[in-house]
Design a protein around this motif. Structure first.
Motif, PDB file in Angstrom:
ATOM      1  N   PRO A   1       0.801  -1.231   0.000  1.00 61.52           N
ATOM      2  CA  PRO A   1       0.000   0.000   0.000  1.00 61.52           C
ATOM      3  C   PRO A   1       0.829   1.274   0.000  1.00 61.52           C
ATOM      4  O   PRO A   1       0.477   2.250  -0.680  1.00 61.52           O
ATOM      5  CB  PRO A   1      -0.824  -0.126   1.293  1.00 61.52           C
ATOM      6  CG  PRO A   1      -0.912  -1.600   1.532  1.00 61.52           C
ATOM      7  CD  PRO A   1       0.384  -2.166   1.058  1.00 61.52           C
ATOM      8  N   GLU A   2       1.950   1.275   0.740  1.00 54.39           N
ATOM      9  CA  GLU A   2       2.764   2.486   0.784  1.00 54.39           C
ATOM     10  C   GLU A   2       3.386   2.802  -0.577  1.00 54.39           C
ATOM     11  O   GLU A   2       3.516   3.962  -0.964  1.00 54.39           O
ATOM     12  CB  GLU A   2       3.860   2.372   1.848  1.00 54.39           C
ATOM     13  CG  GLU A   2       4.819   1.217   1.679  1.00 54.39           C
ATOM     14  CD  GLU A   2       4.337  -0.067   2.352  1.00 54.39           C
ATOM     15  OE1 GLU A   2       5.164  -0.984   2.542  1.00 54.39           O
ATOM     16  OE2 GLU A   2       3.136  -0.136   2.695  1.00 54.39           O
ATOM     17  N   LYS A   3       3.760   1.749  -1.331  1.00 57.36           N
ATOM     18  CA  LYS A   3       4.309   1.983  -2.658  1.00 57.36           C
ATOM     19  C   LYS A   3       3.224   2.455  -3.613  1.00 57.36           C
ATOM     20  O   LYS A   3       3.462   3.335  -4.455  1.00 57.36           O
ATOM     21  CB  LYS A   3       4.982   0.725  -3.211  1.00 57.36           C
ATOM     22  CG  LYS A   3       5.620   0.958  -4.578  1.00 57.36           C
ATOM     23  CD  LYS A   3       6.428  -0.223  -5.064  1.00 57.36           C
ATOM     24  CE  LYS A   3       7.104   0.092  -6.400  1.00 57.36           C
ATOM     25  NZ  LYS A   3       7.905  -1.045  -6.901  1.00 57.36           N
ATOM     26  N   GLN A   4       2.036   1.881  -3.494  1.00 64.54           N
ATOM     27  CA  GLN A   4       0.931   2.324  -4.335  1.00 64.54           C
ATOM     28  C   GLN A   4       0.652   3.804  -4.116  1.00 64.54           C
ATOM     29  O   GLN A   4       0.471   4.571  -5.077  1.00 64.54           O
ATOM     30  CB  GLN A   4      -0.324   1.496  -4.040  1.00 64.54           C
ATOM     31  CG  GLN A   4      -0.206   0.036  -4.454  1.00 64.54           C
ATOM     32  CD  GLN A   4      -1.540  -0.702  -4.363  1.00 64.54           C
ATOM     33  OE1 GLN A   4      -2.590  -0.083  -4.409  1.00 64.54           O
ATOM     34  NE2 GLN A   4      -1.485  -2.022  -4.239  1.00 64.54           N
ATOM     35  N   ALA A   5       0.616   4.225  -2.847  1.00 65.58           N
ATOM     36  CA  ALA A   5       0.369   5.630  -2.534  1.00 65.58           C
ATOM     37  C   ALA A   5       1.470   6.521  -3.105  1.00 65.58           C
ATOM     38  O   ALA A   5       1.198   7.607  -3.638  1.00 65.58           O
ATOM     39  CB  ALA A   5       0.262   5.813  -1.021  1.00 65.58           C
TER      40      ALA A   5
ATOM     41  N   ILE B   1       1.022   6.710  -6.923  1.00 64.50           N
ATOM     42  CA  ILE B   1      -0.125   7.552  -7.276  1.00 64.50           C
ATOM     43  C   ILE B   1       0.276   9.025  -7.210  1.00 64.50           C
ATOM     44  O   ILE B   1      -0.042   9.829  -8.096  1.00 64.50           O
ATOM     45  CB  ILE B   1      -1.319   7.267  -6.342  1.00 64.50           C
ATOM     46  CG1 ILE B   1      -1.893   5.873  -6.629  1.00 64.50           C
ATOM     47  CG2 ILE B   1      -2.406   8.332  -6.507  1.00 64.50           C
ATOM     48  CD1 ILE B   1      -2.967   5.431  -5.651  1.00 64.50           C
ATOM     49  N   LYS B   2       1.002   9.379  -6.163  1.00 58.14           N
ATOM     50  CA  LYS B   2       1.472  10.760  -6.014  1.00 58.14           C
ATOM     51  C   LYS B   2       2.454  11.121  -7.121  1.00 58.14           C
ATOM     52  O   LYS B   2       2.410  12.234  -7.673  1.00 58.14           O
ATOM     53  CB  LYS B   2       2.122  10.945  -4.648  1.00 58.14           C
ATOM     54  CG  LYS B   2       2.541  12.375  -4.347  1.00 58.14           C
ATOM     55  CD  LYS B   2       3.090  12.509  -2.940  1.00 58.14           C
ATOM     56  CE  LYS B   2       3.493  13.952  -2.644  1.00 58.14           C
ATOM     57  NZ  LYS B   2       4.027  14.094  -1.263  1.00 58.14           N
ATOM     58  N   ALA B   3       3.341  10.182  -7.467  1.00 58.77           N
ATOM     59  CA  ALA B   3       4.312  10.438  -8.531  1.00 58.77           C
ATOM     60  C   ALA B   3       3.608  10.690  -9.862  1.00 58.77           C
ATOM     61  O   ALA B   3       4.018  11.565 -10.646  1.00 58.77           O
ATOM     62  CB  ALA B   3       5.282   9.268  -8.652  1.00 58.77           C
ATOM     63  N   ALA B   4       2.549   9.931 -10.139  1.00 58.16           N
ATOM     64  CA  ALA B   4       1.798  10.121 -11.378  1.00 58.16           C
ATOM     65  C   ALA B   4       1.106  11.477 -11.396  1.00 58.16           C
ATOM     66  O   ALA B   4       1.085  12.168 -12.420  1.00 58.16           O
ATOM     67  CB  ALA B   4       0.782   8.996 -11.550  1.00 58.16           C
ATOM     68  N   GLN B   5       0.548  11.860 -10.252  1.00 57.34           N
ATOM     69  CA  GLN B   5      -0.161  13.139 -10.167  1.00 57.34           C
ATOM     70  C   GLN B   5       0.787  14.330 -10.266  1.00 57.34           C
ATOM     71  O   GLN B   5       0.404  15.391 -10.771  1.00 57.34           O
ATOM     72  CB  GLN B   5      -0.961  13.201  -8.866  1.00 57.34           C
ATOM     73  CG  GLN B   5      -2.119  12.206  -8.806  1.00 57.34           C
ATOM     74  CD  GLN B   5      -2.777  12.139  -7.444  1.00 57.34           C
ATOM     75  OE1 GLN B   5      -2.202  12.578  -6.434  1.00 57.34           O
ATOM     76  NE2 GLN B   5      -3.986  11.600  -7.391  1.00 57.34           N
ATOM     77  N   ASN B   6       2.013  14.153  -9.777  1.00 54.60           N
ATOM     78  CA  ASN B   6       2.993  15.240  -9.789  1.00 54.60           C
ATOM     79  C   ASN B   6       3.763  15.349 -11.102  1.00 54.60           C
ATOM     80  O   ASN B   6       4.600  16.235 -11.259  1.00 54.60           O
ATOM     81  CB  ASN B   6       3.973  15.078  -8.630  1.00 54.60           C
ATOM     82  CG  ASN B   6       3.330  15.334  -7.276  1.00 54.60           C
ATOM     83  OD1 ASN B   6       2.286  15.988  -7.193  1.00 54.60           O
ATOM     84  ND2 ASN B   6       3.930  14.814  -6.222  1.00 54.60           N
TER      85      ASN B   6
END
Length: 373
Positions: free
Chosen positions: A140-144, A147-152
């Motif tokens: 889960p921590e890697k998924q989060a 997700i942030k990396a994609a959004q940024n």
């Protein structure tokens, strides 16, 4: 092995110099025609499934767009004297068996054709595809984090991120390198600027990016790389058509491709590009062979012996004429084929983004061409 056949030895390899994206560790053969890529079982299984697919299987159509798969190299030894490589050795290095010192995940290498082989001055762009950057079984921590990396970055909104690229000037032996940090830092509105940097016109000054460009030698950033407008327009026209064909292929394949890329290569040497321009050719090698596996042993002289190797790897040496440009789908370590899942919409979105970006650049170059009248 039959006593009537001389053993085949594997010549020394070296790190791939033209690697603009992906994980480190890819090696190339001395003539740079083959790549030895560390691979997880999922990526090995993907290439083996692709090679074994019959023509009625939709996945077989991906062979047109992937590097030619020659087999799997199993490492069962290490260099006896690593300092010998690059210090005047005769090309063959002594390998000794090592038991229990090579991690299982490091023992297997994919043996792939190098899609940049034959280019005199390969201009290379690695574009990370997809809106989802994490595997479904990631913690889960890697998924989060992903997700942030994609959004940024540009990934979440456009399905692409410019991972890294290199561009040559016709009068320079060294390329201009743009690092991964550039692609991570730009926004959607700046993607056309990145495409212009990768497809510059020789008569125009090189665009200045918001981040410094890493160069292979001092002063290189002052050179004006790129092709003349007519050749560059041909490159862009070919790549746009190929991207559209690739999208049509992927629309019919049920898979999830996480961390995969499209790799674009075009010739930066004007003379070779002009020759390729007048020579009809495709953009990606087709792999129609069964998945041959390369077995490795150590002979009595300490040499690395290949027990079996595809016939294509023992062909008579001749100069390989590369096409004007090449489009390949690469990096399948986190790719899953899932019946009933439909196509990967995030990947399709990314390819459509690339189609639009290439078309926009092509239209700008078309305005520079002399009119027929």
């Amino acid at each position: 092995m039959s006593d009537s056949l001389p053993p085949l030895t594997l010549a020394a390899t070296h790190p791939l110099a033209a690697q603009v994206g992906g994980h480190a560790g890819v090696q190339t053969t001395e003539d740079e025609s083959l790549l030895l890529k560390p691979a997880l079982h999922r990526e090995i299984n993907f290439y083996q499934r692709l090679a074994a697919a019959d023509d009625q299987d939709e996945i077989s159509k991906l062979r047109k767009w992937t590097p030619k798969f020659l087999g799997v190299l199993k490492l069962e030894g290490q260099l006896k004297d690593s300092s010998a490589v690059g210090n005047g050795c005769d090309g063959n290095v002594e390998v000794v068996p090592v038991h229990g010192k090579i991690a299982p995940e490091e023992q297997e290498r994919l043996v792939l054709a190098n899609v940049a082989y034959g280019f005199v001055k390969p201009c290379i762009l690695d574009v990370k595809l997809g809106t989802v950057l994490y595997d479904e079984d990631a913690p889960p921590e890697k998924q989060a984090r992903m997700i942030k990396a994609a959004q940024n970055s540009t990934s979440a909104e456009t399905g692409v991120r410019l991972t890294g690229f290199q561009v040559y000037g016709n009068d320079s032996p060294k390329p201009i390198l743009t690092p991964k940090s550039y692609g991570r830092s730009i926004k959607k509105e700046q993607l056309p600027d990145g495409i212009e940097m990768f497809f510059p016109v020789s008569s125009a000054p090189y665009p200045t990016p918001p981040n410094p460009i890493e160069t292979s030698e001092s002063g290189m950033s002052k050179s004006h790389p790129g092709l003349p407008p007519l050749l560059l327009h041909c490159v862009l026209t070919t790549l746009q058509a190929d991207l559209e064909d690739l999208k049509a292929t992927l629309t019919n394949i049920e898979m999830r491709m996480v961390g995969g890329s499209v790799l674009i290569v075009y010739e930066g040497d004007w003379e070779r590009a002009s020759t390729a321009f007048s020579t009809p050719s495709g953009t990606a090698a087709t792999s129609e062979d069964e998945d041959d596996e390369v077995e490795v042993e150590i002979d009595e002289n300490g040499q690395l012996v290949l027990e079996s190797i595809p016939d294509e790897a023992i062909e008579e040496e001749e100069e390989h004429q590369a096409p004007l440009c090449s489009l390949s789908l690469i990096d399948f370590a986190h790719t899953r084929l899932i019946d009933g899942a439909g196509p990967d919409e995030g990947v399709l979105k990314g390819i459509q983004t690339m189609i639009d970006l290439v078309r926009q650049r092509k239209d700008k170059i078309a305005a520079m061409l002399p009119s027929d009248g």
